[in-house]
Design a protein around this motif. Structure first.
Motif, PDB file in Angstrom:
ATOM      1  N   LEU A   9     -30.808 -80.929  -8.544  1.00  0.00           N
ATOM      2  CA  LEU A   9     -31.893 -81.336  -7.657  1.00  0.00           C
ATOM      3  C   LEU A   9     -32.369 -82.746  -7.995  1.00  0.00           C
ATOM      4  N   HIS A  10     -32.564 -83.027  -9.284  1.00  0.00           N
ATOM      5  CA  HIS A  10     -33.028 -84.358  -9.688  1.00  0.00           C
ATOM      6  C   HIS A  10     -31.974 -85.430  -9.437  1.00  0.00           C
ATOM      7  N   ALA A  11     -30.713 -85.099  -9.649  1.00  0.00           N
ATOM      8  CA  ALA A  11     -29.646 -86.066  -9.379  1.00  0.00           C
ATOM      9  C   ALA A  11     -29.589 -86.393  -7.895  1.00  0.00           C
ATOM     10  N   LEU A  12     -29.722 -85.374  -7.048  1.00  0.00           N
ATOM     11  CA  LEU A  12     -29.686 -85.604  -5.601  1.00  0.00           C
ATOM     12  C   LEU A  12     -30.912 -86.387  -5.135  1.00  0.00           C
ATOM     13  N   LEU A  13     -32.071 -86.090  -5.717  1.00  0.00           N
ATOM     14  CA  LEU A  13     -33.282 -86.857  -5.371  1.00  0.00           C
ATOM     15  C   LEU A  13     -33.074 -88.335  -5.674  1.00  0.00           C
ATOM     16  N   ALA A  14     -32.511 -88.625  -6.826  1.00  0.00           N
ATOM     17  CA  ALA A  14     -32.277 -90.023  -7.208  1.00  0.00           C
ATOM     18  C   ALA A  14     -31.244 -90.660  -6.296  1.00  0.00           C
ATOM     19  N   HIS A  15     -30.160 -89.945  -6.023  1.00  0.00           N
ATOM     20  CA  HIS A  15     -29.088 -90.497  -5.186  1.00  0.00           C
ATOM     21  C   HIS A  15     -29.566 -90.742  -3.751  1.00  0.00           C
ATOM     22  N   ALA A  16     -30.443 -89.876  -3.268  1.00  0.00           N
ATOM     23  CA  ALA A  16     -30.976 -90.036  -1.908  1.00  0.00           C
ATOM     24  C   ALA A  16     -32.175 -90.986  -1.879  1.00  0.00           C
ATOM     25  N   ASN A  17     -32.540 -91.512  -3.057  1.00  0.00           N
ATOM     26  CA  ASN A  17     -33.676 -92.425  -3.174  1.00  0.00           C
ATOM     27  C   ASN A  17     -34.974 -91.752  -2.708  1.00  0.00           C
ATOM     28  N   ASN A 105     -35.196-102.159  -8.715  1.00  0.00           N
ATOM     29  CA  ASN A 105     -35.867-101.897  -7.432  1.00  0.00           C
ATOM     30  C   ASN A 105     -37.167-102.681  -7.307  1.00  0.00           C
ATOM     31  N   ALA A 106     -37.883-102.838  -8.416  1.00  0.00           N
ATOM     32  CA  ALA A 106     -39.114-103.635  -8.380  1.00  0.00           C
ATOM     33  C   ALA A 106     -38.792-105.089  -8.050  1.00  0.00           C
ATOM     34  N   TRP A 107     -37.710-105.626  -8.654  1.00  0.00           N
ATOM     35  CA  TRP A 107     -37.309-107.004  -8.355  1.00  0.00           C
ATOM     36  C   TRP A 107     -36.913-107.126  -6.882  1.00  0.00           C
ATOM     37  N   CYS A 108     -36.115-106.193  -6.404  1.00  0.00           N
ATOM     38  CA  CYS A 108     -35.667-106.237  -5.001  1.00  0.00           C
ATOM     39  C   CYS A 108     -36.854-106.153  -4.042  1.00  0.00           C
ATOM     40  N   ALA A 109     -37.823-105.311  -4.367  1.00  0.00           N
ATOM     41  CA  ALA A 109     -38.998-105.159  -3.497  1.00  0.00           C
ATOM     42  C   ALA A 109     -39.890-106.390  -3.532  1.00  0.00           C
ATOM     43  N   LYS A 110     -39.956-107.053  -4.686  1.00  0.00           N
ATOM     44  CA  LYS A 110     -40.838-108.223  -4.802  1.00  0.00           C
ATOM     45  C   LYS A 110     -40.149-109.524  -4.393  1.00  0.00           C
ATOM     46  N   TYR A 111     -38.893-109.730  -4.840  1.00  0.00           N
ATOM     47  CA  TYR A 111     -38.230-111.008  -4.629  1.00  0.00           C
ATOM     48  C   TYR A 111     -37.072-110.954  -3.632  1.00  0.00           C
ATOM     49  N   GLY A 112     -36.522-109.789  -3.391  1.00  0.00           N
ATOM     50  CA  GLY A 112     -35.426-109.669  -2.436  1.00  0.00           C
ATOM     51  C   GLY A 112     -35.890-110.107  -1.057  1.00  0.00           C
ATOM     52  N   TYR A 113     -35.022-110.686  -0.284  1.00  0.00           N
ATOM     53  CA  TYR A 113     -35.443-111.307   0.976  1.00  0.00           C
ATOM     54  C   TYR A 113     -35.982-110.313   1.995  1.00  0.00           C
ATOM     55  N   LYS A 116     -37.328-104.637  -0.161  1.00  0.00           N
ATOM     56  CA  LYS A 116     -37.160-103.190  -0.180  1.00  0.00           C
ATOM     57  C   LYS A 116     -36.245-102.818  -1.346  1.00  0.00           C
ATOM     58  N   PRO A 117     -36.251-101.547  -1.765  1.00  0.00           N
ATOM     59  CA  PRO A 117     -35.411-101.132  -2.890  1.00  0.00           C
ATOM     60  C   PRO A 117     -33.922-101.364  -2.612  1.00  0.00           C
ATOM     61  N   LEU A 118     -33.148-101.490  -3.668  1.00  0.00           N
ATOM     62  CA  LEU A 118     -31.732-101.817  -3.572  1.00  0.00           C
ATOM     63  C   LEU A 118     -30.969-100.893  -2.631  1.00  0.00           C
ATOM     64  N   ASN A 119     -31.142 -99.591  -2.765  1.00  0.00           N
ATOM     65  CA  ASN A 119     -30.375 -98.650  -1.948  1.00  0.00           C
ATOM     66  C   ASN A 119     -30.757 -98.672  -0.471  1.00  0.00           C
ATOM     67  N   ASN A 120     -31.840 -99.320  -0.127  1.00  0.00           N
ATOM     68  CA  ASN A 120     -32.243 -99.407   1.282  1.00  0.00           C
ATOM     69  C   ASN A 120     -31.623-100.602   2.002  1.00  0.00           C
ATOM     70  N   THR A 122     -28.675-102.529   3.702  1.00  0.00           N
ATOM     71  CA  THR A 122     -27.462-102.108   4.405  1.00  0.00           C
ATOM     72  C   THR A 122     -26.287-102.997   4.016  1.00  0.00           C
ATOM     73  N   PHE A 123     -25.112-102.608   4.463  1.00  0.00           N
ATOM     74  CA  PHE A 123     -23.895-103.377   4.220  1.00  0.00           C
ATOM     75  C   PHE A 123     -24.066-104.825   4.680  1.00  0.00           C
ATOM     76  N   GLU A 124     -24.660-105.008   5.849  1.00  0.00           N
ATOM     77  CA  GLU A 124     -24.827-106.353   6.413  1.00  0.00           C
ATOM     78  C   GLU A 124     -25.850-107.174   5.634  1.00  0.00           C
ATOM     79  N   GLU A 125     -26.833-106.516   5.015  1.00  0.00           N
ATOM     80  CA  GLU A 125     -27.914-107.211   4.312  1.00  0.00           C
ATOM     81  C   GLU A 125     -27.570-107.538   2.860  1.00  0.00           C
ATOM     82  N   LEU A 126     -26.652-106.799   2.274  1.00  0.00           N
ATOM     83  CA  LEU A 126     -26.376-106.936   0.842  1.00  0.00           C
ATOM     84  C   LEU A 126     -25.792-108.287   0.408  1.00  0.00           C
ATOM     85  N   PRO A 127     -24.916-108.935   1.184  1.00  0.00           N
ATOM     86  CA  PRO A 127     -24.385-110.217   0.695  1.00  0.00           C
ATOM     87  C   PRO A 127     -25.471-111.246   0.359  1.00  0.00           C
TER      88      PRO A 127
END
Length: 144
Positions: A9-17, A105-113, A116-120, A122-127
């Motif tokens: 359950l905890h592994a799936l919660l983490a994987h599903a963010n 995730n904190a870095w992505c939410a604060k400084y990412g363009y 939002k968290p890393l897993n959020n 998309t393929f098009e946004e990641l580059p």
């Protein structure tokens, strides 16, 4: 609930963010009886595990998701090189260094363009995010 169910359950919660939604999810699957997964019965846990499995995209059947996962792993690799790690002890008592997902995730939410968290991302946004994180990584390496 048996320990294997709680671990799954905890592994799936983490994987599903959805870790931050755990208490709410447990409440809904226990009809408000508890918000602690350890207090769920086996049937409730089985139903929640089935629900969480539906929330996770099948990477093997989606080639774009597989490529996005590879890009996310590139960011995790750079983060580990910069020392963004936590020491985890598994059930067998073996200690491992894992990427510090809270910090990433904190870095992505604060400084990412897209802030939002890393897993959020998309393929098009990641580059673009990889490019941003790569600059931070390059600064780190230049300071060594």
């Amino acid at each position: 609930m048996i320990p294997q169910q709680n671990k799954m359950l905890h592994a799936l919660l983490a994987h599903a963010n959805l870790t931050d939604q755990k208490a709410n999810l447990v409440m809904s699957f226990t009809s408000g009886r508890t918000d602690k997964s350890s207090e769920m019965n086996a049937i409730e846990a089985k139903e929640m595990i089935a629900y969480l499995r539906q929330q996770i995209p099948d990477i093997k059947s989606n080639p774009l998701e597989a490529k996005a996962d590879k890009m996310r792993k590139k960011i995790l690799s750079m983060a580990r090189e910069m020392g963004w790690t936590v020491l985890i002890t598994n059930d067998e008592g073996i200690k491992q260094l894992k990427a510090d997902m809270l910090r990433i995730n904190a870095w992505c939410a604060k400084y990412g363009y897209l802030h939002k968290p890393l897993n959020n991302y998309t393929f098009e946004e990641l580059p673009k995010l990889i490019s941003q994180f790569g600059k931070l990584h390059e600064q780190f390496l230049n300071e060594l």
